[in-house]
Write a protein that holds these residues in place. Structure first.
Motif, PDB file in Angstrom:
ATOM      1  N   LYS A  78     -12.754 -15.183  19.869  1.00 32.90           N
ATOM      2  CA  LYS A  78     -13.826 -16.201  19.888  1.00 32.90           C
ATOM      3  C   LYS A  78     -15.224 -15.973  20.301  1.00 32.90           C
ATOM      4  O   LYS A  78     -16.339 -16.321  20.371  1.00 32.90           O
ATOM      5  CB  LYS A  78     -13.305 -17.042  19.337  1.00 32.90           C
ATOM      6  CG  LYS A  78     -14.173 -17.966  18.558  1.00 32.90           C
ATOM      7  CD  LYS A  78     -13.779 -19.521  18.253  1.00 32.90           C
ATOM      8  CE  LYS A  78     -14.516 -20.832  16.957  1.00 32.90           C
ATOM      9  NZ  LYS A  78     -14.936 -21.895  17.746  1.00 32.90           N
ATOM     10  N   GLY A  79     -14.839 -15.728  21.834  1.00 32.53           N
ATOM     11  CA  GLY A  79     -15.402 -16.108  22.650  1.00 32.53           C
ATOM     12  C   GLY A  79     -16.807 -14.805  22.329  1.00 32.53           C
ATOM     13  O   GLY A  79     -17.976 -15.061  23.027  1.00 32.53           O
ATOM     14  N   ILE A 127      -3.127  -7.995  17.343  1.00 32.11           N
ATOM     15  CA  ILE A 127      -2.869  -8.051  18.296  1.00 32.11           C
ATOM     16  C   ILE A 127      -1.385  -9.132  18.007  1.00 32.11           C
ATOM     17  O   ILE A 127      -1.796 -10.383  17.455  1.00 32.11           O
ATOM     18  CB  ILE A 127      -3.400  -8.806  19.817  1.00 32.11           C
ATOM     19  CG1 ILE A 127      -4.423  -7.337  20.074  1.00 32.11           C
ATOM     20  CG2 ILE A 127      -1.796  -8.428  20.417  1.00 32.11           C
ATOM     21  CD1 ILE A 127      -5.090  -7.963  21.169  1.00 32.11           C
ATOM     22  N   SER A 128       0.047  -8.037  18.183  1.00 32.42           N
ATOM     23  CA  SER A 128       1.192  -9.363  17.563  1.00 32.42           C
ATOM     24  C   SER A 128       1.638  -9.898  19.298  1.00 32.42           C
ATOM     25  O   SER A 128       1.184  -9.181  20.146  1.00 32.42           O
ATOM     26  CB  SER A 128       2.238  -8.532  17.097  1.00 32.42           C
ATOM     27  OG  SER A 128       3.081  -7.175  18.044  1.00 32.42           O
ATOM     28  N   PRO A 149      -5.616 -11.254  14.350  1.00 29.37           N
ATOM     29  CA  PRO A 149      -6.306 -10.407  14.414  1.00 29.37           C
ATOM     30  C   PRO A 149      -7.901 -10.140  15.036  1.00 29.37           C
ATOM     31  O   PRO A 149      -8.560 -10.693  15.775  1.00 29.37           O
ATOM     32  CB  PRO A 149      -7.069 -10.637  12.445  1.00 29.37           C
ATOM     33  CG  PRO A 149      -7.094 -12.498  12.117  1.00 29.37           C
ATOM     34  CD  PRO A 149      -5.974 -12.436  13.866  1.00 29.37           C
ATOM     35  N   VAL A 150      -7.919  -9.158  15.218  1.00 31.82           N
ATOM     36  CA  VAL A 150      -9.311  -8.042  16.006  1.00 31.82           C
ATOM     37  C   VAL A 150     -10.444  -8.686  15.035  1.00 31.82           C
ATOM     38  O   VAL A 150     -10.807  -7.558  14.401  1.00 31.82           O
ATOM     39  CB  VAL A 150      -8.980  -6.964  16.520  1.00 31.82           C
ATOM     40  CG1 VAL A 150     -10.451  -6.429  17.122  1.00 31.82           C
ATOM     41  CG2 VAL A 150      -7.897  -7.174  17.005  1.00 31.82           C
ATOM     42  N   PRO A 151     -11.053  -9.407  14.986  1.00 31.15           N
ATOM     43  CA  PRO A 151     -12.590  -9.572  14.691  1.00 31.15           C
ATOM     44  C   PRO A 151     -13.647  -8.195  14.178  1.00 31.15           C
ATOM     45  O   PRO A 151     -13.290  -7.702  15.209  1.00 31.15           O
ATOM     46  CB  PRO A 151     -13.648 -10.816  14.469  1.00 31.15           C
ATOM     47  CG  PRO A 151     -12.743 -11.292  16.295  1.00 31.15           C
ATOM     48  CD  PRO A 151     -11.553 -10.182  16.115  1.00 31.15           C
ATOM     49  N   ALA A 152     -14.520  -8.031  13.396  1.00 31.02           N
ATOM     50  CA  ALA A 152     -15.617  -7.096  13.122  1.00 31.02           C
ATOM     51  C   ALA A 152     -16.971  -7.338  14.659  1.00 31.02           C
ATOM     52  O   ALA A 152     -16.587  -8.120  14.008  1.00 31.02           O
ATOM     53  CB  ALA A 152     -15.749  -6.682  11.544  1.00 31.02           C
ATOM     54  N   LYS A 202     -14.057  -6.269  24.489  1.00 33.07           N
ATOM     55  CA  LYS A 202     -15.300  -6.318  24.333  1.00 33.07           C
ATOM     56  C   LYS A 202     -16.584  -6.963  22.548  1.00 33.07           C
ATOM     57  O   LYS A 202     -15.786  -6.495  21.663  1.00 33.07           O
ATOM     58  CB  LYS A 202     -15.916  -5.100  24.735  1.00 33.07           C
ATOM     59  CG  LYS A 202     -15.394  -4.420  25.945  1.00 33.07           C
ATOM     60  CD  LYS A 202     -15.591  -2.776  26.202  1.00 33.07           C
ATOM     61  CE  LYS A 202     -15.274  -2.755  27.870  1.00 33.07           C
ATOM     62  NZ  LYS A 202     -14.702  -1.765  27.725  1.00 33.07           N
ATOM     63  N   GLY A 203     -17.589  -7.652  23.054  1.00 30.86           N
ATOM     64  CA  GLY A 203     -17.959  -7.863  21.547  1.00 30.86           C
ATOM     65  C   GLY A 203     -19.296  -8.231  22.230  1.00 30.86           C
ATOM     66  O   GLY A 203     -19.781  -7.452  23.185  1.00 30.86           O
TER      67      GLY A 203
END
Length: 177
Positions: free
Chosen positions: A77-78, A50-51, A10-13, A27-28
């Motif tokens: 996570k990074g 993303i699968s 899952p792509v985090p918020a 990008k975060g």
């Protein structure tokens, strides 16, 4: 079958992800990272996740399947939270200090060891016997921590040296008379 690889990532918020062929870019708030998957792995962005699937059922493709999923999860996570690794210094007279951005270590040698961190890595010394390595790339943070530990690894008789905070040193008994 890979139990880890089956789960979509899952792509985090707060993180934007894009898939272009074999390259996943994230990008975060902490920065931007990318991962290039092997040609034996198929990537797809669907439903904000993303699968990761193997292209064929060869042993080589299946072995890279779970690793690719974990690498993608680590870049997410990074860029969102970052990674950190803590090191402890044990021994009389052993200490660490910051000299600008460089890390200065007194480890019982005739000279101080000066370590210059690579770009993207931040080193903090909250106490003279504690080092905190932080960054957005898990691989780079682990590599820097390993290089610092390598200057004087922990020895088994008195436990002196640089060790990871969660590491447990198996102590040996000394010589008997």
């Amino acid at each position: 079958m890979s139990r880890i690889g089956k789960k979509p990532v899952p792509v985090p918020a707060g993180v934007t992800a894009s898939v272009e062929g074999q390259k996943v870019t994230a990008k975060g708030p902490k920065g931007e990272l990318f991962f290039v998957a092997n040609d034996e792995i198929a990537l797809a962005l669907e439903d904000n996740a993303i699968s990761v699937t193997p292209v064929n059922e060869t042993k080589d493709a299946r072995s890279k399947w779970g690793m690719s999923r974990t690498m993608i999860e680590n870049i997410f996570k990074g860029v969102k939270d970052g990674f950190e690794r803590k090191l402890e210094i044990n021994g009389v007279g052993y200490r660490a200090a910051l000299q600008g951005k460089n890390l200065q270590l007194a480890l019982g040698f005739s000279h101080d060891v000066i370590y210059e961190p690579p770009q993207g890595i931040t080193i903090a010394v909250p106490k003279p016997t504690e080092i905190v390595v932080t960054g957005i790339s898990k691989q780079q943070v682990g590599q820097v921590a390993a290089e610092i530990r390598e200057f004087r690894g922990p020895e088994p008789y008195k436990g002196k040296g640089v060790k990871y905070a969660e590491e447990r040193i198996v102590r040996k008994e000394g010589k008997k008379k």
